[in-house]
Enzyme design. Sequence first.
Site, mmCIF file in Angstrom:
data_model
loop_
_atom_site.group_PDB
_atom_site.id
_atom_site.type_symbol
_atom_site.label_atom_id
_atom_site.label_comp_id
_atom_site.label_asym_id
_atom_site.label_seq_id
_atom_site.Cartn_x
_atom_site.Cartn_y
_atom_site.Cartn_z
ATOM 1 N N ASN A 210 -73.185 -22.355 -15.160
ATOM 2 C CA ASN A 210 -71.897 -21.765 -14.786
ATOM 3 C C ASN A 210 -70.906 -22.036 -15.901
ATOM 4 O OD1 ASN A 210 -72.874 -20.993 -12.339
ATOM 5 N ND2 ASN A 210 -71.689 -22.456 -11.143
ATOM 6 N N PRO A 305 -79.119 -27.500 -3.552
ATOM 7 C CA PRO A 305 -78.449 -28.148 -2.420
ATOM 8 C C PRO A 305 -76.936 -28.050 -2.585
ATOM 9 C CG PRO A 305 -79.355 -29.775 -3.948
ATOM 10 C CD PRO A 305 -79.843 -28.431 -4.408
ATOM 11 N N ILE A 307 -73.803 -29.925 -2.583
ATOM 12 C CA ILE A 307 -73.511 -31.362 -2.698
ATOM 13 C C ILE A 307 -72.368 -31.763 -1.770
ATOM 14 C CG2 ILE A 307 -72.816 -33.188 -4.302
ATOM 15 C CD1 ILE A 307 -74.144 -31.435 -6.535
ATOM 16 N N PHE A 323 -63.165 -27.551 -4.485
ATOM 17 C CA PHE A 323 -62.509 -26.601 -5.371
ATOM 18 C C PHE A 323 -63.146 -25.237 -5.137
ATOM 19 C CE2 PHE A 323 -59.619 -28.019 -8.843
ATOM 20 C CZ PHE A 323 -59.415 -29.310 -8.397
ATOM 21 N N LYS A 337 -63.585 -20.395 2.532
ATOM 22 C CA LYS A 337 -64.521 -21.411 2.004
ATOM 23 C C LYS A 337 -64.163 -22.796 2.551
ATOM 24 C CE LYS A 337 -66.278 -20.591 -2.133
ATOM 25 N NZ LYS A 337 -66.346 -20.383 -3.580
ATOM 26 N N LYS A 341 -66.738 -24.922 4.845
ATOM 27 C CA LYS A 341 -67.223 -26.232 4.396
ATOM 28 C C LYS A 341 -66.557 -27.376 5.159
ATOM 29 C CE LYS A 341 -68.962 -24.834 -0.100
ATOM 30 N NZ LYS A 341 -69.774 -25.397 -1.161
HETATM 31 O O1 PMT Z 1 -64.027 -26.933 -16.067
HETATM 32 P P1 PMT Z 1 -62.839 -26.020 -16.328
HETATM 33 O O2 PMT Z 1 -63.074 -25.084 -17.502
HETATM 34 O O3 PMT Z 1 -61.538 -26.806 -16.454
HETATM 35 O O4 PMT Z 1 -62.694 -25.059 -15.056
HETATM 36 C C1 PMT Z 1 -62.375 -25.640 -13.821
HETATM 37 C C2 PMT Z 1 -63.106 -24.944 -12.653
HETATM 38 C C3 PMT Z 1 -62.710 -23.482 -12.597
HETATM 39 C C4 PMT Z 1 -64.636 -25.059 -12.811
HETATM 40 C C5 PMT Z 1 -62.652 -25.714 -11.350
HETATM 41 O O5 PMT Z 1 -61.254 -25.671 -11.247
HETATM 42 C C6 PMT Z 1 -63.264 -25.107 -10.103
HETATM 43 O O6 PMT Z 1 -62.739 -24.182 -9.509
HETATM 44 N N1 PMT Z 1 -64.431 -25.656 -9.660
HETATM 45 C C7 PMT Z 1 -65.184 -25.134 -8.499
HETATM 46 C C8 PMT Z 1 -66.026 -23.966 -8.959
HETATM 47 C C9 PMT Z 1 -66.563 -23.137 -7.805
HETATM 48 O O7 PMT Z 1 -66.332 -21.975 -7.723
HETATM 49 O O8 PMT Z 1 -67.208 -23.742 -6.914
HETATM 50 P P2 PMT Z 1 -67.937 -22.997 -5.672
HETATM 51 O O9 PMT Z 1 -67.106 -21.969 -5.048
HETATM 52 O O10 PMT Z 1 -69.307 -22.614 -6.139
HETATM 53 O O11 PMT Z 1 -68.067 -24.212 -4.712
HETATM 54 C C10 PMT Z 1 -67.066 -24.632 -3.772
HETATM 55 C C11 PMT Z 1 -67.082 -26.140 -3.703
HETATM 56 O O12 PMT Z 1 -68.396 -26.620 -3.364
HETATM 57 C C12 PMT Z 1 -66.733 -26.833 -5.020
HETATM 58 O O13 PMT Z 1 -66.000 -27.975 -4.702
HETATM 59 C C13 PMT Z 1 -68.092 -27.188 -5.612
HETATM 60 O O14 PMT Z 1 -68.006 -28.337 -6.451
HETATM 61 C C14 PMT Z 1 -68.920 -27.472 -4.374
HETATM 62 N N2 PMT Z 1 -70.353 -27.145 -4.515
HETATM 63 C C15 PMT Z 1 -70.751 -25.878 -4.822
HETATM 64 C C16 PMT Z 1 -72.107 -25.603 -4.912
HETATM 65 C C17 PMT Z 1 -73.043 -26.626 -4.706
HETATM 66 N N3 PMT Z 1 -74.337 -26.395 -4.793
HETATM 67 N N4 PMT Z 1 -72.623 -27.861 -4.414
HETATM 68 C C18 PMT Z 1 -71.301 -28.138 -4.316
HETATM 69 O O15 PMT Z 1 -70.906 -29.273 -4.052
#
Ligand code: PMT
Length: 398
Positions: A210, A305, A307, A323, A337, A341
Amino acid sequence: MTDYAKKRLVLGVTGGVAAYKAAELTRLLVKNDIDVQVVMTEAARHFVAPATFQALSGRPVLSDLWDGQGGNGMAHIEATRGADAVLIAPASADFLAKLAHGAADDLLSALCLARACPMLVAPAMNREMWDYPATQRNVTQLKRDGVTILGPASGPQACGETGMGRMVEPETLVEDVESFWHPKLLQGQRVLVTAGPTFEAIDAVRGITNLSSGRMGYAVARAAIEAGAEVTLISGPTCLTPPAAAKTLSVTSAQEMLEAVNNEIPGCDIFISVAAVADYYVLNPSEQKIKKDAHIFTLELAPNPDIVANVMNLPNPPFCVGFAAESENLYEFAETKRRRKNLPLLAANLVQDAIGHEDNELILFDDDGAHPLPRAPKIVLARQLIERVAKLYQKGKG
Ligand code: PMT
């Protein structure tokens, strides 16, 4: 929320070879949006020319008690008025002695006596000079006088010897100064932060990942340290230097990140999941580099998974913050979301604003609604996020 107005620092540079590191320190302080006034002793000028500090700080260097050119000719009084702190780095053994005894025979020592703001001191000297009983007595006296002593560190010295007496590195001193200024909203709490992307191997040289520089997650780790927390940072592959005060664990894949989180989560009070975890991994990755041919190549992907969901499902989960990076419908997708979650707090950003940039815009979602944070450097947003985390965490406990 706290107003993070630009801070003013008087940086005192005394005579020691570590004075060359004070130039880098000045650059980093200015980069961190701190207004720096450099004051040099006569001895410091033997090591580095004032022009270097003037260029880096954007201000003429002060050094002469008798230079009546500026203001009312009383620089030893004026220099610290309105300042948020005085930092002496490097502080030589001689200067520590002067401070401990209240001598005021040059501009820097005089302004230290005349200041009304806190003082931090980063000693730097040969290991025998550091161990010398008089130096140790002076340091004890300065601590009693309310002075914060930063370091020194141990390691190889310019004189060729090895031991205690190296000046703490400039990056760490900047963190120490910033921490000193921030309210200790998370004092004694254990905070776990994930940051950066994960990388899922296809073969020995290829993978899927990503987009994430790690900047936002590293800023959150640093803001938590500033707030007094004991921080563990679990990071996917990035090019960043982690905060010196964090325990940092490097991982590559989502599975490795999950294992690291599982190992670190017991005893943790707050979990902040900033990482952009890859949603899928490659089934049966090849250990060898796959040879290219003209055929269509199909990858079989399996879901990784989740996390943060794993942590939320623990019998006694810590306070969890998620996030969300979205490319459209930010408010709707982020709140959906958060609810899916079951997170008490979620920070949402637009991918086009967030990924890789130094600045960002965040919207915090919690049970009280949406709280937009205007565009700012990621460290400023991270501090505002930590304030919200601390408030909700305390509310949940009380
Ligand atoms: O690193 P930078 O360039 O500064 O950019 C920051 C960022 C954009 C990456 C950050 O601000 C951000 O938004 N991070 C979350 C990215 C995201 O879209 O996550 P998600 O929508 O896939 O997941 C939602 C949440 O579940 C997040 O807290 C993620 O860490 C968590 N997650 C997601 C998938 C997974 N398999 N396990 C998780 O724990």
